[in-house]
Design a protein around this motif. Structure first.
Motif, PDB file in Angstrom:
ATOM      1  N   ILE A 225       0.825  -1.201   0.000  1.00  0.00           N
ATOM      2  CA  ILE A 225       0.000   0.000   0.000  1.00  0.00           C
ATOM      3  C   ILE A 225       0.864   1.258   0.000  1.00  0.00           C
ATOM      4  CG2 ILE A 225      -1.851   1.204   1.242  1.00  0.00           C
ATOM      5  CD1 ILE A 225      -2.740  -1.423   2.368  1.00  0.00           C
ATOM      6  N   ALA A 226       2.057   1.167   0.581  1.00  0.00           N
ATOM      7  CA  ALA A 226       2.924   2.339   0.699  1.00  0.00           C
ATOM      8  C   ALA A 226       3.389   2.801  -0.667  1.00  0.00           C
ATOM      9  CB  ALA A 226       4.122   2.015   1.585  1.00  0.00           C
ATOM     10  N   ALA A 227       3.719   4.090  -0.745  1.00  0.00           N
ATOM     11  CA  ALA A 227       4.194   4.683  -1.992  1.00  0.00           C
ATOM     12  C   ALA A 227       5.624   4.248  -2.273  1.00  0.00           C
ATOM     13  CB  ALA A 227       4.083   6.201  -1.929  1.00  0.00           C
ATOM     14  N   SER A 228       6.131   4.639  -3.446  1.00  0.00           N
ATOM     15  CA  SER A 228       7.437   4.184  -3.907  1.00  0.00           C
ATOM     16  C   SER A 228       8.613   4.630  -3.033  1.00  0.00           C
ATOM     17  CB  SER A 228       7.657   4.640  -5.352  1.00  0.00           C
ATOM     18  OG  SER A 228       7.532   6.053  -5.447  1.00  0.00           O
ATOM     19  N   PRO A 229       8.621   5.840  -2.418  1.00  0.00           N
ATOM     20  CA  PRO A 229       9.803   6.149  -1.590  1.00  0.00           C
ATOM     21  C   PRO A 229       9.976   5.220  -0.399  1.00  0.00           C
ATOM     22  CG  PRO A 229       8.600   8.138  -2.147  1.00  0.00           C
ATOM     23  CD  PRO A 229       7.732   6.986  -2.550  1.00  0.00           C
ATOM     24  N   VAL A 230       8.873   4.651   0.092  1.00  0.00           N
ATOM     25  CA  VAL A 230       8.931   3.735   1.225  1.00  0.00           C
ATOM     26  C   VAL A 230       9.210   2.333   0.700  1.00  0.00           C
ATOM     27  CG1 VAL A 230       7.702   2.811   3.209  1.00  0.00           C
ATOM     28  CG2 VAL A 230       7.319   5.167   2.482  1.00  0.00           C
ATOM     29  N   GLN A 231      10.292   1.742   1.178  1.00  0.00           N
ATOM     30  CA  GLN A 231      10.685   0.404   0.747  1.00  0.00           C
ATOM     31  C   GLN A 231      10.231  -0.627   1.775  1.00  0.00           C
ATOM     32  OE1 GLN A 231      14.858   0.303  -0.043  1.00  0.00           O
ATOM     33  NE2 GLN A 231      14.741   1.692  -1.797  1.00  0.00           N
ATOM     34  N   ILE A 232       9.563  -1.641   1.299  1.00  0.00           N
ATOM     35  CA  ILE A 232       9.053  -2.716   2.156  1.00  0.00           C
ATOM     36  C   ILE A 232       9.613  -4.037   1.646  1.00  0.00           C
ATOM     37  CG2 ILE A 232       6.980  -3.911   2.968  1.00  0.00           C
ATOM     38  CD1 ILE A 232       5.448  -1.354   2.671  1.00  0.00           C
ATOM     39  N   ASP A 233      10.137  -4.821   2.559  1.00  0.00           N
ATOM     40  CA  ASP A 233      10.675  -6.130   2.206  1.00  0.00           C
ATOM     41  C   ASP A 233       9.520  -7.094   1.951  1.00  0.00           C
ATOM     42  OD1 ASP A 233      12.192  -8.325   1.729  1.00  0.00           O
ATOM     43  OD2 ASP A 233      13.080  -8.466   3.737  1.00  0.00           O
ATOM     44  N   ALA A 234       9.436  -7.609   0.724  1.00  0.00           N
ATOM     45  CA  ALA A 234       8.327  -8.500   0.366  1.00  0.00           C
ATOM     46  C   ALA A 234       8.386  -9.799   1.161  1.00  0.00           C
ATOM     47  CB  ALA A 234       8.357  -8.792  -1.134  1.00  0.00           C
ATOM     48  N   ARG A 235       9.578 -10.288   1.433  1.00  0.00           N
ATOM     49  CA  ARG A 235       9.696 -11.518   2.223  1.00  0.00           C
ATOM     50  C   ARG A 235       9.224 -11.309   3.658  1.00  0.00           C
ATOM     51  NH1 ARG A 235      15.407 -14.522   0.575  1.00  0.00           N
ATOM     52  NH2 ARG A 235      14.747 -15.195  -1.510  1.00  0.00           N
ATOM     53  N   GLN A 236       9.514 -10.143   4.212  1.00  0.00           N
ATOM     54  CA  GLN A 236       9.071  -9.855   5.572  1.00  0.00           C
ATOM     55  C   GLN A 236       7.555  -9.787   5.638  1.00  0.00           C
ATOM     56  OE1 GLN A 236      11.312  -9.485   8.266  1.00  0.00           O
ATOM     57  NE2 GLN A 236       9.427  -9.647   9.459  1.00  0.00           N
ATOM     58  N   VAL A 237       6.934  -9.191   4.623  1.00  0.00           N
ATOM     59  CA  VAL A 237       5.473  -9.126   4.583  1.00  0.00           C
ATOM     60  C   VAL A 237       4.880 -10.526   4.461  1.00  0.00           C
ATOM     61  CG1 VAL A 237       3.502  -8.239   3.291  1.00  0.00           C
ATOM     62  CG2 VAL A 237       5.518  -6.799   3.623  1.00  0.00           C
ATOM     63  N   TYR A 238       5.462 -11.355   3.593  1.00  0.00           N
ATOM     64  CA  TYR A 238       4.956 -12.723   3.436  1.00  0.00           C
ATOM     65  C   TYR A 238       5.125 -13.513   4.734  1.00  0.00           C
ATOM     66  CZ  TYR A 238       4.377 -17.450   1.625  1.00  0.00           C
ATOM     67  OH  TYR A 238       3.952 -18.738   1.421  1.00  0.00           O
ATOM     68  N   HIS A 239       6.277 -13.363   5.396  1.00  0.00           N
ATOM     69  CA  HIS A 239       6.509 -14.087   6.647  1.00  0.00           C
ATOM     70  C   HIS A 239       5.556 -13.627   7.740  1.00  0.00           C
ATOM     71  CE1 HIS A 239       8.807 -16.478   9.496  1.00  0.00           C
ATOM     72  NE2 HIS A 239       8.894 -15.435  10.296  1.00  0.00           N
ATOM     73  N   SER A 240       5.127 -12.363   7.689  1.00  0.00           N
ATOM     74  CA  SER A 240       4.152 -11.872   8.662  1.00  0.00           C
ATOM     75  C   SER A 240       2.763 -12.426   8.383  1.00  0.00           C
ATOM     76  CB  SER A 240       4.123 -10.342   8.645  1.00  0.00           C
ATOM     77  OG  SER A 240       5.401  -9.808   8.951  1.00  0.00           O
ATOM     78  N   LEU A 241       2.422 -12.586   7.107  1.00  0.00           N
ATOM     79  CA  LEU A 241       1.113 -13.136   6.754  1.00  0.00           C
ATOM     80  C   LEU A 241       1.048 -14.645   6.961  1.00  0.00           C
ATOM     81  CD1 LEU A 241       0.394 -11.107   3.483  1.00  0.00           C
ATOM     82  CD2 LEU A 241      -0.596 -10.745   5.746  1.00  0.00           C
ATOM     83  N   CYS A 242       2.140 -15.336   6.720  1.00  0.00           N
ATOM     84  CA  CYS A 242       2.213 -16.796   6.908  1.00  0.00           C
ATOM     85  C   CYS A 242       3.381 -17.105   7.836  1.00  0.00           C
ATOM     86  CB  CYS A 242       2.380 -17.509   5.569  1.00  0.00           C
ATOM     87  SG  CYS A 242       1.024 -17.264   4.425  1.00  0.00           S
ATOM     88  N   PRO A 243       3.234 -16.867   9.126  1.00  0.00           N
ATOM     89  CA  PRO A 243       4.381 -17.041  10.030  1.00  0.00           C
ATOM     90  C   PRO A 243       4.759 -18.504  10.187  1.00  0.00           C
ATOM     91  CG  PRO A 243       2.390 -16.566  11.277  1.00  0.00           C
ATOM     92  CD  PRO A 243       2.017 -16.434   9.827  1.00  0.00           C
ATOM     93  N   LEU A 244       6.050 -18.747  10.145  1.00  0.00           N
ATOM     94  CA  LEU A 244       6.597 -20.075  10.371  1.00  0.00           C
ATOM     95  C   LEU A 244       7.893 -19.890  11.159  1.00  0.00           C
ATOM     96  CD1 LEU A 244       5.815 -22.989   9.654  1.00  0.00           C
ATOM     97  CD2 LEU A 244       7.429 -22.878   7.764  1.00  0.00           C
ATOM     98  N   PRO A 245       7.901 -20.163  12.463  1.00  0.00           N
ATOM     99  CA  PRO A 245       9.069 -19.861  13.301  1.00  0.00           C
ATOM    100  C   PRO A 245      10.377 -20.489  12.814  1.00  0.00           C
ATOM    101  CG  PRO A 245       7.173 -20.372  14.659  1.00  0.00           C
ATOM    102  CD  PRO A 245       6.763 -20.669  13.258  1.00  0.00           C
ATOM    103  N   PRO A 246      10.391 -21.700  12.273  1.00  0.00           N
ATOM    104  CA  PRO A 246      11.691 -22.243  11.828  1.00  0.00           C
ATOM    105  C   PRO A 246      12.352 -21.446  10.711  1.00  0.00           C
ATOM    106  CG  PRO A 246      10.062 -23.984  12.027  1.00  0.00           C
ATOM    107  CD  PRO A 246       9.329 -22.706  12.165  1.00  0.00           C
ATOM    108  N   LEU A 247      11.599 -20.661   9.967  1.00  0.00           N
ATOM    109  CA  LEU A 247      12.168 -19.880   8.868  1.00  0.00           C
ATOM    110  C   LEU A 247      12.428 -18.433   9.260  1.00  0.00           C
ATOM    111  CD1 LEU A 247      10.121 -21.220   5.833  1.00  0.00           C
ATOM    112  CD2 LEU A 247      12.409 -21.867   6.576  1.00  0.00           C
ATOM    113  N   SER A 248      12.549 -18.172  10.539  1.00  0.00           N
ATOM    114  CA  SER A 248      12.897 -16.838  11.000  1.00  0.00           C
ATOM    115  C   SER A 248      14.340 -16.864  11.529  1.00  0.00           C
ATOM    116  CB  SER A 248      11.937 -16.395  12.106  1.00  0.00           C
ATOM    117  OG  SER A 248      11.997 -17.297  13.207  1.00  0.00           O
ATOM    118  N   PRO A 249      15.060 -15.764  11.462  1.00  0.00           N
ATOM    119  CA  PRO A 249      14.682 -14.465  10.898  1.00  0.00           C
ATOM    120  C   PRO A 249      14.673 -14.495   9.370  1.00  0.00           C
ATOM    121  CG  PRO A 249      16.965 -14.416  11.553  1.00  0.00           C
ATOM    122  CD  PRO A 249      16.432 -15.760  11.983  1.00  0.00           C
TER     123      PRO A 249
END
Length: 580
Positions: A181-205
């Motif tokens: 949703i954020a605009a282009s100047p704001v950078q968001i890690d796509a993997r971090q967003v996916y890990h937040s939506l589908c959390p799996l503790p063994p694949l963290s950090p």
């Protein structure tokens, strides 16, 4: 009259020569007779014929591999060895499953793993061969126990409902992570967003590019998770005397966790290039079968391929429009006849739920509990009709059916609701349509399909029955990876009929689609645009880290369905319960 003394004559040397091994030289063939002699003389007399190398996946090669690795004591000389070699393999080794053909392929996998990863270093320590036999017996205990548990699992719900549910969540989370949703100047890690939506503790950090510490820590957590999974499985499947052997359990645990799950599954099956290579192979097999059927049909009808090209290149006309309407009517009538035949034949099919006939008339929408998307619990759902399985919604989400053709998605939802909750309720739980679909799904997941599947998998992972350069090699650059994804998209597009691909990938029915098709005068440009649409659908498998989330989620779900104790107790509690 006295006899004359014997004098050497011309006959004497010839007689003497006939008794010796010296033979006169063969006369050279003349120019006129050389051709005749070369035609009559067999080639093997001059030079041995070159034999083709044996197929490593053949039954004889597989049997020799198993005997050399898993039965080394039977390969020595003596009457007992000859008697053992004459006996079949299923009499020399403990059974792994209830089917000998499946056991043969599993023995081949086990022989390759033990030869390359165990005997390569264990043979340098000692010449004892009993340790390999103990490993085989331990694996046999696990496989037989797993087979007994598989018979109690509802495979239809697992394969058609629960696993597609995980795939549906993966597709939704991946697309949401790539559309911030954020605009282009704001950078968001796509993997971090996916890990937040589908959390799996063994694949963290979440591993970040350029950060070696995060990558190393994530790999350590993943390896520890695999060890815990395997140790919990061994605590449930192995007998007590085998669990009391720490050396044996450690080695078997390493084989399952690192070689099978870590190497073959996580590090290979989660790779995007392997998924796209598999799509290319499947598309090629389907295309070859389709071409064979077309050749047979043309031969029966007596039509040439040029006539098919002329027929496909005809433009729209009133005559062709009415023919299309007639074909649609015929297709509709045929579908109704097939549906009526299926409903009539379903009465003779076995019931889907023989142990619980009371669920036949219950409401299926209330019998299936809803599990929250962020929950990690694996509660066994109640049986649901096959028409309510998540595989249908997963296929629609994967193909973006709601976005591209909302009218078709709504129509299919209406048909589904009418079949399940309508007046006739043909699609209810254990109803006519439910029995018919269940019968065909069980035929697809039959154990008879396992041996060729395992044989093909062995040929891909271990060419020539040894770890080496696999038949499917990864791309060496990012450009080759993009080209592979393009080939996979093109292969899928060629499988679709031209009318369906233009209708669906062109934007559906409407003025926008017609204007866009009219504006694209070049057929190649239109084709490239539709291939781009298919390639966009394949983007959901383009991240290895996200694919690992899906893979480990499926693995954990299957293990919990086979062993419900894993969701109730931890690893330490399971070991304490077995060993005290």
């Amino acid at each position: 009259m006295t006899a004359a003394p014997a004098t050497p004559s011309a006959a004497a040397p010839s007689a003497a020569a006939s008794n010796t091994t010296i033979r006169p030289p063969r006369p050279k063939p003349s120019a006129t007779s050389s051709g005749a002699e070369s035609d009559t003389a067999p080639a093997p007399a001059r030079r041995g014929a070159r034999q083709a190398p044996p197929d490593p996946l053949s039954a004889r090669a597989t049997s020799l591999l198993i005997r050399r690795t898993l039965c080394p004591q039977q390969q020595r000389g003596g009457d007992k060895a000859r008697d053992a070699q004459a006996r079949p393999i299923d009499e020399l080794l403990p059974p792994l499953t209830s089917r000998n053909d499946v056991d043969l392929e599993l023995y081949a996998f086990l022989a390759i793993i033990l030869r390359e990863f165990v005997q390569s270093w264990y043979g340098k320590i000692t010449t004892d061969e009993a340790f390999v036999a103990e490993i085989v017996h331990t694996v046999a205990h696990c496989t037989r126990a797993l087979e007994q548990r598989c018979r109690k699992v509802d495979l239809e719900s697992l394969v058609m409902d629960e696993i597609p549910d995980l795939l549906d969540r993966h597709v939704s989370a991946y697309r949401a992570s790539r559309r911030p949703i954020a605009a282009s100047p704001v950078q968001i890690d796509a993997r971090q967003v996916y890990h937040s939506l589908c959390p799996l503790p063994p694949l963290s950090p979440v591993p970040r590019a350029g950060d070696e510490d995060s990558m190393a820590e994530q790999q350590r957590n993943e390896a520890a998770y695999r060890q815990l999974l395997v140790q919990a499985v061994l605590a449930l499947l192995l007998p007590t005397e085998d669990l009391e052997n720490p050396c044996l359990t450690s080695l078997v645990g390493q084989i399952f966790s690192e070689i099978i799950i870590g190497n073959a599954a996580a590090n290979k099956a989660a790779q995007p290039w392997l998924i796209w290579e598999g799509i290319c192979i499947l598309a090629r097999v389907v295309q070859e079968r389709k071409e064979k059927k077309d050749k047979v049909s043309r031969r029966l009808v007596g039509r040439s391929p040029a006539e098919d090209v002329d027929k496909a290149s005809r433009r729209w006309s009133v005559h062709g429009f009415f023919l299309s309407i007639i074909n649609l009517c015929i297709l509709f009538v045929t579908s109704i006849r097939l549906l009526a035949g299926a409903v009539a034949a379903s009465s003779s099919l076995p019931p889907r739920l023989p142990s619980s006939p009371d669920t036949k008339g219950t409401s299926t929408t209330q019998s299936k509990p809803k599990i929250p998307s962020g929950s990690n619990t694996h509660v066994a759902p109640m049986p649901a009709p096959i028409l309510e399985f998540r595989i249908w919604s997963c296929a629609g989400n994967l193909l973006e059916l709601t976005t591209r053709m909302p009218w078709l998605s709504g129509f299919l939802s209406l048909v589904q609701h009418a079949a399940i909750n309508g007046p006739a309720r043909l699609g209810r739980l254990d109803g006519p349509i439910d029995r018919f679909l269940s019968y065909h799904i069980r035929s697809l997941v039959s154990p008879a399909h396992l041996p060729p599947l395992l044989r093909t998998l062995r040929g891909a992972l271990f060419p020539n029955n040894a770890p080496g350069q696999p038949t499917l090699s990864p791309p060496t650059s990012h450009a080759e990876l993009l080209a592979l994804r393009r080939r996979a998209a093109s292969a899928l597009w060629r499988l679709l009929p031209k009318t369906i691909s233009t209708l669906y990938l062109g934007g559906g029915l409407g003025l926008t689609s017609l204007r866009r098709t009219a504006a694209c005068d070049d057929a190649e440009e239109e084709e490239e645009r539709m291939v781009d649409e298919v390639e966009g659908l394949l983007m959901v498998f383009s991240d290895e880290y996200c694919n690992k989330h899906l893979l480990y989620s499926v693995l954990e779900l299957v293990l919990v369905r086979l062993m419900p104790e894993l969701s109730e107790k931890g690893v330490e509690a399971l070991w304490d319960e077995r060993l005290g």
